[in-house]
Design a protein around this motif. Structure first.
Motif, PDB file in Angstrom:
ATOM      1  N   UNK A   1      -3.172  42.493 -10.640  1.00 26.00           N
ATOM      2  CA  UNK A   1      -2.189  41.800  -9.812  1.00 26.00           C
ATOM      3  C   UNK A   1      -1.223  41.059 -10.717  1.00 26.00           C
ATOM      4  N   UNK A   2      -0.070  40.751 -10.151  1.00 32.33           N
ATOM      5  CA  UNK A   2       0.925  39.991 -10.907  1.00 32.33           C
ATOM      6  C   UNK A   2       1.527  38.936  -9.995  1.00 32.33           C
ATOM      7  N   UNK A   3       2.058  37.929 -10.639  1.00 32.89           N
ATOM      8  CA  UNK A   3       2.796  36.911  -9.908  1.00 32.89           C
ATOM      9  C   UNK A   3       4.198  36.888 -10.491  1.00 32.89           C
ATOM     10  N   UNK A   4       5.203  37.343  -9.737  1.00 27.58           N
ATOM     11  CA  UNK A   4       5.154  37.855  -8.376  1.00 27.58           C
ATOM     12  C   UNK A   4       4.652  39.302  -8.333  1.00 27.58           C
ATOM     13  N   UNK A   5       4.290  39.735  -7.098  1.00 23.11           N
ATOM     14  CA  UNK A   5       3.876  41.124  -6.867  1.00 23.11           C
ATOM     15  C   UNK A   5       5.038  42.078  -7.135  1.00 23.11           C
ATOM     16  N   UNK A   6       4.716  43.370  -7.182  1.00 20.67           N
ATOM     17  CA  UNK A   6       5.750  44.392  -7.262  1.00 20.67           C
ATOM     18  C   UNK A   6       6.101  44.856  -8.659  1.00 20.67           C
ATOM     19  N   UNK A   7       5.221  44.594  -9.632  1.00 20.99           N
ATOM     20  CA  UNK A   7       5.484  45.052 -11.002  1.00 20.99           C
ATOM     21  C   UNK A   7       4.879  46.438 -11.204  1.00 20.99           C
ATOM     22  N   UNK A   8       5.612  47.290 -11.876  1.00 18.86           N
ATOM     23  CA  UNK A   8       5.101  48.607 -12.238  1.00 18.86           C
ATOM     24  C   UNK A   8       4.061  48.431 -13.338  1.00 18.86           C
ATOM     25  N   UNK A   9       2.923  49.143 -13.212  1.00 18.54           N
ATOM     26  CA  UNK A   9       1.854  49.080 -14.207  1.00 18.54           C
ATOM     27  C   UNK A   9       1.798  50.422 -14.918  1.00 18.54           C
ATOM     28  N   UNK A  10       1.934  50.387 -16.255  1.00 20.81           N
ATOM     29  CA  UNK A  10       1.947  51.599 -17.070  1.00 20.81           C
ATOM     30  C   UNK A  10       0.819  51.520 -18.094  1.00 20.81           C
ATOM     31  N   UNK A  11      -0.004  52.565 -18.176  1.00 24.86           N
ATOM     32  CA  UNK A  11      -1.044  52.656 -19.195  1.00 24.86           C
ATOM     33  C   UNK A  11      -0.373  53.058 -20.504  1.00 24.86           C
ATOM     34  N   UNK A  12      -0.425  52.189 -21.505  1.00 22.98           N
ATOM     35  CA  UNK A  12       0.268  52.466 -22.762  1.00 22.98           C
ATOM     36  C   UNK A  12      -0.428  53.526 -23.611  1.00 22.98           C
ATOM     37  N   UNK A  13      -1.659  53.874 -23.283  1.00 20.79           N
ATOM     38  CA  UNK A  13      -2.366  54.922 -24.019  1.00 20.79           C
ATOM     39  C   UNK A  13      -1.667  56.262 -23.869  1.00 20.79           C
ATOM     40  N   UNK A  14      -1.229  56.558 -22.630  1.00 15.96           N
ATOM     41  CA  UNK A  14      -0.618  57.864 -22.378  1.00 15.96           C
ATOM     42  C   UNK A  14       0.657  57.779 -21.545  1.00 15.96           C
ATOM     43  N   UNK A  15       1.165  56.566 -21.367  1.00 19.73           N
ATOM     44  CA  UNK A  15       2.409  56.316 -20.638  1.00 19.73           C
ATOM     45  C   UNK A  15       2.344  56.743 -19.169  1.00 19.73           C
ATOM     46  N   UNK A  16       1.144  56.731 -18.576  1.00 20.89           N
ATOM     47  CA  UNK A  16       1.022  57.101 -17.171  1.00 20.89           C
ATOM     48  C   UNK A  16       1.294  55.904 -16.271  1.00 20.89           C
ATOM     49  N   UNK A  17       1.890  56.183 -15.138  1.00 16.89           N
ATOM     50  CA  UNK A  17       2.178  55.168 -14.128  1.00 16.89           C
ATOM     51  C   UNK A  17       0.903  54.960 -13.313  1.00 16.89           C
ATOM     52  N   UNK A  18       0.376  53.720 -13.295  1.00 16.62           N
ATOM     53  CA  UNK A  18      -0.865  53.441 -12.589  1.00 16.62           C
ATOM     54  C   UNK A  18      -0.642  52.889 -11.191  1.00 16.62           C
ATOM     55  N   UNK A  19       0.582  52.455 -10.912  1.00 14.69           N
ATOM     56  CA  UNK A  19       0.872  51.911  -9.595  1.00 14.69           C
ATOM     57  C   UNK A  19       1.751  50.686  -9.698  1.00 14.69           C
ATOM     58  N   UNK A  20       1.895  50.017  -8.567  1.00 11.61           N
ATOM     59  CA  UNK A  20       2.706  48.796  -8.470  1.00 11.61           C
ATOM     60  C   UNK A  20       1.789  47.685  -7.972  1.00 11.61           C
ATOM     61  N   UNK A  21       1.867  46.517  -8.612  1.00 10.99           N
ATOM     62  CA  UNK A  21       0.966  45.417  -8.266  1.00 10.99           C
ATOM     63  C   UNK A  21       1.214  44.910  -6.855  1.00 10.99           C
ATOM     64  N   UNK A  22       0.107  44.559  -6.186  1.00 16.78           N
ATOM     65  CA  UNK A  22      -1.284  44.676  -6.629  1.00 16.78           C
ATOM     66  C   UNK A  22      -1.773  46.121  -6.527  1.00 16.78           C
ATOM     67  N   UNK A  23      -2.527  46.533  -7.525  1.00 13.60           N
ATOM     68  CA  UNK A  23      -3.019  47.907  -7.567  1.00 13.60           C
ATOM     69  C   UNK A  23      -4.454  47.914  -8.091  1.00 13.60           C
ATOM     70  N   UNK A  24      -5.260  48.804  -7.535  1.00 16.49           N
ATOM     71  CA  UNK A  24      -6.617  48.992  -8.029  1.00 16.49           C
ATOM     72  C   UNK A  24      -6.670  50.337  -8.723  1.00 16.49           C
ATOM     73  N   UNK A  25      -7.193  50.335  -9.951  1.00 18.27           N
ATOM     74  CA  UNK A  25      -7.239  51.551 -10.762  1.00 18.27           C
ATOM     75  C   UNK A  25      -8.697  51.856 -11.105  1.00 18.27           C
ATOM     76  N   UNK A  26      -9.084  53.118 -10.942  1.00 16.90           N
ATOM     77  CA  UNK A  26     -10.437  53.565 -11.280  1.00 16.90           C
ATOM     78  C   UNK A  26     -10.362  54.396 -12.548  1.00 16.90           C
ATOM     79  N   UNK A  27     -11.280  54.126 -13.468  1.00 21.31           N
ATOM     80  CA  UNK A  27     -11.364  54.851 -14.734  1.00 21.31           C
ATOM     81  C   UNK A  27     -12.681  55.615 -14.733  1.00 21.31           C
ATOM     82  N   UNK A  28     -12.624  56.900 -15.037  1.00 22.62           N
ATOM     83  CA  UNK A  28     -13.818  57.745 -15.044  1.00 22.62           C
ATOM     84  C   UNK A  28     -14.074  58.227 -16.468  1.00 22.62           C
ATOM     85  N   UNK A  29     -15.352  58.355 -16.815  1.00 18.97           N
ATOM     86  CA  UNK A  29     -15.699  58.819 -18.156  1.00 18.97           C
ATOM     87  C   UNK A  29     -17.196  58.992 -18.288  1.00 18.97           C
ATOM     88  N   UNK A  30     -17.642  59.096 -19.517  1.00 20.84           N
ATOM     89  CA  UNK A  30     -19.061  59.278 -19.787  1.00 20.84           C
ATOM     90  C   UNK A  30     -19.833  58.018 -19.422  1.00 20.84           C
TER      91      UNK A  30
END
Length: 119
Positions: free
Chosen positions: A38-67
């Motif tokens: 989440x961000x204050x204020x809401x409405x910020x774009x969230x970008x994963x800097x590892x691969x430059x993927x767009x994760x959503x706009x705050x507030x956003x819930x992101x799930x990470x899957x792996x081993x």
């Protein structure tokens, strides 16, 4: 067939079964971790800097899957027009068996955005 022939055949079958097990996923099942960003204020774009993927706009819930039982150091950038871009880093531990379980136990990441000065 002789007993030596039976013994060789048995070893071939055991070896073949072992190879099949390795190829069909003896690896550990996928596990999940989650973050509520989440961000204050809401409405910020969230970008994963590892691969430059767009994760959503705050507030956003992101799930990470792996081993199973692995952790990942995640670095994200928040962008919102009129505000200074912010970078945040956090650890995600993938220890949940299902995506729903991970979502129910998400870590909270809260980031305050600073307005750009109007010069």
């Amino acid at each position: 067939m002789t007993s030596a022939g039976n013994s060789v055949m048995r070893w071939i079958l055991v070896g073949t079964a072992g190879v099949i097990l390795l190829l069909t996923g003896c690896s550990s099942p996928a596990k999940y971790g989650s973050a509520k960003i989440s961000s204050s204020p809401d409405g910020a774009e969230v970008v994963n800097l590892k691969d430059d993927t767009h994760l959503g706009v705050t507030p956003v819930q992101v799930v990470f899957v792996g081993e199973a039982d692995t952790a990942e150091f995640v670095t994200v950038q928040l962008r919102k027009p009129g505000y200074i871009e912010r970078i945040a880093s956090f650890w995600i531990n993938r220890r949940h068996s299902t995506q729903l379980e991970a979502e129910d136990n998400a870590i909270d990441i809260s980031i305050d955005l600073e307005k750009k000065s109007s010069n």
